[in-house]
Motif scaffolding. Structure first.
Motif, short mmCIF file in Angstrom:
data_model
loop_
_atom_site.label_atom_id
_atom_site.label_comp_id
_atom_site.label_asym_id
_atom_site.label_seq_id
_atom_site.Cartn_x
_atom_site.Cartn_y
_atom_site.Cartn_z
N ARG A 8 0.93 -1.30 -0.09
CA ARG A 8 -0.08 -0.02 0.03
C ARG A 8 0.79 1.07 -0.07
O ARG A 8 0.26 2.18 -0.45
N SER A 9 2.10 1.20 0.56
CA SER A 9 3.01 2.41 0.84
C SER A 9 3.48 2.47 -0.76
O SER A 9 3.53 3.69 -1.36
N ALA A 12 0.64 3.88 -2.85
CA ALA A 12 0.52 5.72 -2.50
C ALA A 12 1.68 6.35 -3.07
O ALA A 12 1.49 7.46 -3.58
N GLU A 204 -4.66 8.03 3.40
CA GLU A 204 -4.32 6.89 4.56
C GLU A 204 -2.66 6.88 4.94
O GLU A 204 -2.14 6.85 5.84
N ASP A 205 -2.06 7.09 3.72
CA ASP A 205 -0.57 6.86 3.55
C ASP A 205 -0.01 8.07 4.54
O ASP A 205 1.02 8.05 5.10
N GLN A 227 -0.31 9.23 13.21
CA GLN A 227 0.86 9.54 12.28
C GLN A 227 2.09 10.07 13.00
O GLN A 227 1.84 10.95 13.81
#
Length: 227
Positions: A8-9, A12, A204-205, A227
């Motif tokens: 997912r990173s 992103a 989200e990232d 975060q």
């Protein structure tokens, strides 16, 4: 198969790369303009060097022009660091953030017949609150604008207004159908479009909250606490 956090990173990062690609022509223009002026000034230097006696005032004027353009070029090169998420910065005000992002996107939007309207409440003012992580917020703001450009059918304009102390509201309005048909070929290819999934993945990232409600998007400038 569900994507891992690492995957997912990477996804992103792909969204950020697409956003940077979209604004790169504007960044390149800002760097190329001083170079063009400096080249013209150097040609004038060579021409004036053959004139006797030398016009001291004209030389001083040209030197000042070159110095100013070198300063502008240096500032532009340093500003490229502002896109690195790992670089700490002094933060950005809400009005400055919107001004930066609309400035970078305005040409691409207007090429498609899309107007960007910034509300009076986003005019610069004294004592404005600064929000940390200016690079991340810039990506988020550009992401919202690109999401509306790619996804809103028959997009005619985007109105940007402040809401509360730390929210920016983006509202899309529809234009004429024939204008939208003209604009469609200039939008990003479908595989590279910033859709709702891409925008939420970016948020989200980076640790921000975006609320999608039809043709309206609300972006909170305050990072989530985890975060």
């Amino acid at each position: 198969m569900k994507a891992t956090p690492g995957a997912r990173s990477w996804m992103a990062a792909g969204v950020r790369h697409e956003l940077l690609t979209r604004v790169f022509p504007a960044l390149r223009h800002d760097l190329a303009s001083p170079v063009s002026v400096i080249r013209m000034a150097m040609l004038m230097f060579k021409r004036q060097a053959t004139v006797k006696p030398v016009d001291t005032a004209a030389w001083q004027e040209r030197v000042a022009l070159v110095e100013g353009q070198v300063g502008a070029l240096a500032t532009g090169v340093r500003s490229l660091r502002d896109w690195e998420l790992a670089v700490s910065d002094e933060g950005v005000t809400r009005s400055a953030l919107v001004a930066q992002c609309t400035g970078l996107m305005r040409a691409a939007f207007e090429l498609n017949g899309i107007r960007l309207h910034v509300g009076e409440g986003l005019a610069p003012g004294e004592g404005e609150q600064r929000f940390p992580a200016g690079a991340a917020l810039r990506y988020m703001c550009l992401g919202v604008l690109s999401y509306l450009q790619d996804g809103a059918p028959q997009l005619g304009a985007v109105h940007i207004e402040p809401e509360g102390r730390d929210i920016v509201r983006f509202s899309a309005t529809r234009g004429a159908a024939e204008l939208a048909e003209l604009a469609d070929p200039h939008r990003a290819p479908r595989k590279l479009a910033i859709d709702a999934v891409a925008l939420q993945l970016l948020a989200e990232d980076l640790g921000y909250f975006v609320a999608l409600d039809g043709d309206t998007v609300r972006l909170s400038l305050v990072r989530r606490s985890n975060q």
